[in-house]
Design a protein around this motif. Sequence first.
Motif, PDB file in Angstrom:
ATOM      1  N   ASP A  90      56.849  17.660  26.791  1.00  0.00           N
ATOM      2  CA  ASP A  90      56.181  18.183  25.590  1.00  0.00           C
ATOM      3  C   ASP A  90      54.659  17.998  25.646  1.00  0.00           C
ATOM      4  O   ASP A  90      53.999  18.039  24.605  1.00  0.00           O
ATOM      5  CB  ASP A  90      56.722  17.498  24.319  1.00  0.00           C
ATOM      6  N   ARG A  91      54.124  17.784  26.832  1.00  0.00           N
ATOM      7  CA  ARG A  91      52.686  17.540  26.938  1.00  0.00           C
ATOM      8  C   ARG A  91      52.084  18.427  28.025  1.00  0.00           C
ATOM      9  O   ARG A  91      52.282  18.168  29.217  1.00  0.00           O
ATOM     10  CB  ARG A  91      52.473  16.067  27.307  1.00  0.00           C
ATOM     11  N   PRO A  92      51.377  19.512  27.644  1.00  0.00           N
ATOM     12  CA  PRO A  92      50.834  20.408  28.662  1.00  0.00           C
ATOM     13  C   PRO A  92      49.940  19.671  29.647  1.00  0.00           C
ATOM     14  O   PRO A  92      49.207  18.759  29.270  1.00  0.00           O
ATOM     15  CB  PRO A  92      50.035  21.424  27.843  1.00  0.00           C
ATOM     16  N   GLN A  93      50.025  20.099  30.908  1.00  0.00           N
ATOM     17  CA  GLN A  93      49.166  19.520  31.937  1.00  0.00           C
ATOM     18  C   GLN A  93      47.805  20.213  31.880  1.00  0.00           C
ATOM     19  O   GLN A  93      47.730  21.442  31.760  1.00  0.00           O
ATOM     20  CB  GLN A  93      49.800  19.716  33.320  1.00  0.00           C
ATOM     21  N   ALA A  94      46.743  19.421  31.986  1.00  0.00           N
ATOM     22  CA  ALA A  94      45.391  20.010  31.990  1.00  0.00           C
ATOM     23  C   ALA A  94      45.223  20.892  33.226  1.00  0.00           C
ATOM     24  O   ALA A  94      45.707  20.548  34.309  1.00  0.00           O
ATOM     25  CB  ALA A  94      44.351  18.891  31.995  1.00  0.00           C
ATOM     26  N   THR A  95      44.547  22.027  33.059  1.00  0.00           N
ATOM     27  CA  THR A  95      44.320  22.933  34.193  1.00  0.00           C
ATOM     28  C   THR A  95      42.844  22.883  34.606  1.00  0.00           C
ATOM     29  O   THR A  95      41.994  22.442  33.834  1.00  0.00           O
ATOM     30  CB  THR A  95      44.685  24.388  33.820  1.00  0.00           C
ATOM     31  N   THR A  96      42.580  23.322  35.832  1.00  0.00           N
ATOM     32  CA  THR A  96      41.193  23.402  36.303  1.00  0.00           C
ATOM     33  C   THR A  96      40.865  24.870  36.628  1.00  0.00           C
ATOM     34  O   THR A  96      41.766  25.682  36.831  1.00  0.00           O
ATOM     35  CB  THR A  96      40.967  22.573  37.590  1.00  0.00           C
ATOM     36  N   GLU A  97      39.577  25.173  36.710  1.00  0.00           N
ATOM     37  CA  GLU A  97      39.165  26.523  37.109  1.00  0.00           C
ATOM     38  C   GLU A  97      38.476  26.477  38.467  1.00  0.00           C
ATOM     39  O   GLU A  97      37.684  27.354  38.810  1.00  0.00           O
ATOM     40  CB  GLU A  97      38.241  27.116  36.045  1.00  0.00           C
ATOM     41  N   THR A  98      38.811  25.460  39.243  1.00  0.00           N
ATOM     42  CA  THR A  98      38.129  25.275  40.530  1.00  0.00           C
ATOM     43  C   THR A  98      38.419  26.417  41.507  1.00  0.00           C
ATOM     44  O   THR A  98      37.535  26.834  42.249  1.00  0.00           O
ATOM     45  CB  THR A  98      38.563  23.930  41.153  1.00  0.00           C
ATOM     46  N   ALA A  99      39.664  26.905  41.516  1.00  0.00           N
ATOM     47  CA  ALA A  99      39.995  27.988  42.455  1.00  0.00           C
ATOM     48  C   ALA A  99      39.099  29.198  42.173  1.00  0.00           C
ATOM     49  O   ALA A  99      38.557  29.818  43.101  1.00  0.00           O
ATOM     50  CB  ALA A  99      41.464  28.364  42.346  1.00  0.00           C
ATOM     51  N   LEU A 100      38.915  29.511  40.890  1.00  0.00           N
ATOM     52  CA  LEU A 100      38.032  30.624  40.511  1.00  0.00           C
ATOM     53  C   LEU A 100      36.597  30.357  40.943  1.00  0.00           C
ATOM     54  O   LEU A 100      35.922  31.220  41.518  1.00  0.00           O
ATOM     55  CB  LEU A 100      38.096  30.830  38.991  1.00  0.00           C
ATOM     56  N   ALA A 101      36.136  29.127  40.697  1.00  0.00           N
ATOM     57  CA  ALA A 101      34.749  28.800  41.039  1.00  0.00           C
ATOM     58  C   ALA A 101      34.508  28.907  42.549  1.00  0.00           C
ATOM     59  O   ALA A 101      33.458  29.373  42.985  1.00  0.00           O
ATOM     60  CB  ALA A 101      34.416  27.387  40.552  1.00  0.00           C
ATOM     61  N   VAL A 102      35.483  28.510  43.346  1.00  0.00           N
ATOM     62  CA  VAL A 102      35.287  28.495  44.807  1.00  0.00           C
ATOM     63  C   VAL A 102      35.511  29.877  45.419  1.00  0.00           C
ATOM     64  O   VAL A 102      34.782  30.293  46.322  1.00  0.00           O
ATOM     65  CB  VAL A 102      36.224  27.456  45.481  1.00  0.00           C
ATOM     66  N   THR A 103      36.535  30.609  44.927  1.00  0.00           N
ATOM     67  CA  THR A 103      36.908  31.869  45.596  1.00  0.00           C
ATOM     68  C   THR A 103      36.405  33.115  44.863  1.00  0.00           C
ATOM     69  O   THR A 103      36.416  34.206  45.420  1.00  0.00           O
ATOM     70  CB  THR A 103      38.447  32.006  45.708  1.00  0.00           C
ATOM     71  N   GLY A 104      36.054  32.970  43.568  1.00  0.00           N
ATOM     72  CA  GLY A 104      35.642  34.142  42.786  1.00  0.00           C
ATOM     73  C   GLY A 104      36.829  34.895  42.215  1.00  0.00           C
ATOM     74  O   GLY A 104      36.672  35.944  41.590  1.00  0.00           O
ATOM     75  N   ARG A 105      38.053  34.391  42.430  1.00  0.00           N
ATOM     76  CA  ARG A 105      39.256  35.064  41.927  1.00  0.00           C
ATOM     77  C   ARG A 105      40.051  34.049  41.115  1.00  0.00           C
ATOM     78  O   ARG A 105      40.263  32.925  41.570  1.00  0.00           O
ATOM     79  CB  ARG A 105      40.102  35.532  43.126  1.00  0.00           C
ATOM     80  N   PRO A 106      40.503  34.417  39.901  1.00  0.00           N
ATOM     81  CA  PRO A 106      41.273  33.462  39.105  1.00  0.00           C
ATOM     82  C   PRO A 106      42.554  33.048  39.830  1.00  0.00           C
ATOM     83  O   PRO A 106      43.135  33.848  40.572  1.00  0.00           O
ATOM     84  CB  PRO A 106      41.624  34.239  37.830  1.00  0.00           C
ATOM     85  N   ALA A 107      42.987  31.814  39.601  1.00  0.00           N
ATOM     86  CA  ALA A 107      44.236  31.355  40.203  1.00  0.00           C
ATOM     87  C   ALA A 107      45.400  32.202  39.681  1.00  0.00           C
ATOM     88  O   ALA A 107      45.395  32.650  38.536  1.00  0.00           O
ATOM     89  CB  ALA A 107      44.468  29.889  39.865  1.00  0.00           C
ATOM     90  N   ARG A 108      46.388  32.424  40.554  1.00  0.00           N
ATOM     91  CA  ARG A 108      47.548  33.245  40.206  1.00  0.00           C
ATOM     92  C   ARG A 108      48.506  32.462  39.291  1.00  0.00           C
ATOM     93  O   ARG A 108      48.759  31.287  39.537  1.00  0.00           O
ATOM     94  CB  ARG A 108      48.301  33.652  41.474  1.00  0.00           C
ATOM     95  N   GLY A 109      49.062  33.143  38.304  1.00  0.00           N
ATOM     96  CA  GLY A 109      50.012  32.497  37.390  1.00  0.00           C
ATOM     97  C   GLY A 109      51.402  32.351  38.013  1.00  0.00           C
ATOM     98  O   GLY A 109      51.678  32.915  39.083  1.00  0.00           O
ATOM     99  N   PHE A 110      52.278  31.627  37.301  1.00  0.00           N
ATOM    100  CA  PHE A 110      53.616  31.381  37.843  1.00  0.00           C
ATOM    101  C   PHE A 110      54.406  32.693  37.963  1.00  0.00           C
ATOM    102  O   PHE A 110      55.199  32.863  38.893  1.00  0.00           O
ATOM    103  CB  PHE A 110      54.374  30.372  36.975  1.00  0.00           C
ATOM    104  N   ALA A 111      54.174  33.632  37.041  1.00  0.00           N
ATOM    105  CA  ALA A 111      54.914  34.901  37.107  1.00  0.00           C
ATOM    106  C   ALA A 111      54.551  35.656  38.386  1.00  0.00           C
ATOM    107  O   ALA A 111      55.411  36.295  39.016  1.00  0.00           O
ATOM    108  CB  ALA A 111      54.611  35.754  35.878  1.00  0.00           C
ATOM    109  N   GLU A 112      53.292  35.578  38.791  1.00  0.00           N
ATOM    110  CA  GLU A 112      52.884  36.254  40.031  1.00  0.00           C
ATOM    111  C   GLU A 112      53.536  35.570  41.236  1.00  0.00           C
ATOM    112  O   GLU A 112      54.003  36.230  42.167  1.00  0.00           O
ATOM    113  CB  GLU A 112      51.351  36.258  40.157  1.00  0.00           C
ATOM    114  N   TRP A 113      53.568  34.227  41.210  1.00  0.00           N
ATOM    115  CA  TRP A 113      54.228  33.510  42.306  1.00  0.00           C
ATOM    116  C   TRP A 113      55.697  33.925  42.379  1.00  0.00           C
ATOM    117  O   TRP A 113      56.237  34.201  43.447  1.00  0.00           O
ATOM    118  CB  TRP A 113      54.109  31.984  42.111  1.00  0.00           C
ATOM    119  N   ALA A 114      56.350  33.959  41.201  1.00  0.00           N
ATOM    120  CA  ALA A 114      57.776  34.295  41.162  1.00  0.00           C
ATOM    121  C   ALA A 114      58.006  35.712  41.699  1.00  0.00           C
ATOM    122  O   ALA A 114      58.961  35.958  42.454  1.00  0.00           O
ATOM    123  CB  ALA A 114      58.300  34.161  39.730  1.00  0.00           C
TER     124      ALA A 114
END
Length: 283
Positions: free
Chosen positions: A250-274
Motif C-alpha cells: 500500500d505504499r507507492p515506490q518513489a520513481t526517478t526521471e534519470t533515464a529521461l535525463a540521460v537518454t532524452g526518452r522517458p522510461a517505458r511503462g509496465f504496459a509497454e514492457w508487457a
Amino acid sequence: MTILVTGARGNIARALVRKLLEAGHDVRAAGRDPGRARLPTGVEVVAADLARPESWDAALAGVTKAFLYAGTAGLDGFLSRASGLAQVVVLSALGADPASADAITRAHGEAEQAVRDSGLPWTFLRPGGFAANRLVWADSVRAGVVRDPFPESHSALIHEADIAAVAVRALTSSGHLGAAYSLTGPESLTVRQQASVLGEVTGRPVRVETQDLDDYRRELTATFEARGLGRVGSAEVVEARIRRLAALVDRPQATTETALAVTGRPARGFAEWAADHAGDFTR
Ligand SMILES: NC(=O)c1ccc[n+]([C@@H]2O[C@H](COP(=O)([O-])OP(=O)(O)OC[C@H]3O[C@@H](n4cnc5c(N)ncnc54)[C@H](OP(=O)(O)O)[C@@H]3O)[C@@H](O)[C@H]2O)c1
C-alpha cells in the motif's frame, strides 16, 4: 574500440549488445555459457566467469570499455585484469551502500567500493526492480492465476531496454565518468495491477491469490540458487527481498526521471514492457 558486455545471457546484456551493434560499435559479449547467450549472429561471444579470474584474460584482450554485472563473487579477479580500461559501467542496484543493513544493497555497495578502489574510471547504474523479474510468472499467467504473498506491494519496475539505453549513453558519450544513476520505471504499480496489465496484454484475465510466505520463500530461494548469486548467501538475500516487499504494501515506490535525463526518452511503462514480452506469456 571494442566494448565488452558481461552477463551475456542476462536480459540487460542482451538488450545492450543489440543497441551497441545497431549504433555500429564493436562488441564482445562474455558469459559463463556462451552457447546459451541467444545473441544476434556476428557477435563475438567468449566464455568468462567471475568465479574463474583467469577466464577474463582472453575476454578483456583489446577491449577499451566494459559493462559489468557485479553482483557476484570474483570481482577483484576481474578488476585486477581490467586496469587498462578507459571506463567500466557497473550494473549495481538502487540504494547501493556498503553500510546498508539490507543484504542486497550492501553487496552492491561493496561491489561499487571495490570498483572505486581499483582506480578504474567508472559509471554506476543503480536500477530498482527489473520488469523482467515478472517472466517467472509466465506459467502462472498462462494458467490465469498468479500467487504472491503481497498482492498490494508496489514496485516501479524498469524495462531492460531503458537500463540498456542508459548504458549505451554512458559508454558512448562523454560526461558520465563518476556518475551514479538511480533508475526506475515511470510508475509504481501493485502486484495486482501488474497482473491485470498482463491479463490485458494476453487477452486472458489473471487472478491474484495470496501465497503462503514459506512457499514464496522456497520458490525465491530456488530462483536465486539457479541464478548463482554467489556474493551474498541466498537466505540473506531472500529475507532482504521479503522485507522490501512487505515495506511497500500500500505504499507507492518513489520513481526517478534519470533515464529521461540521460537518454532524452522517458522510461517505458509496465504496459509497454508487457506488450514487448506478450509472447513470453502466451507461448
Ligand atoms: N532483478 C532485479 O530486480 C535487480 C534489480 C537491481 C539490480 N539487480 C542486479 O542486477 C544483476 C543481474 O540481476 P538478475 O540476476 O536479476 O538478472 P539477469 O538478467 O537474470 O542476469 C544475471 C546475469 O548475471 C551473470 N552472472 C551471474 N554469475 C556470474 C559469474 N560468476 N560470472 C559472470 N557472470 C555472472 C549471468 O551471466 P551469464 O550466465 O551469461 O554468464 C547473467 O547474465 C545482479 O547483480 C542483481 O543484483 C537486479
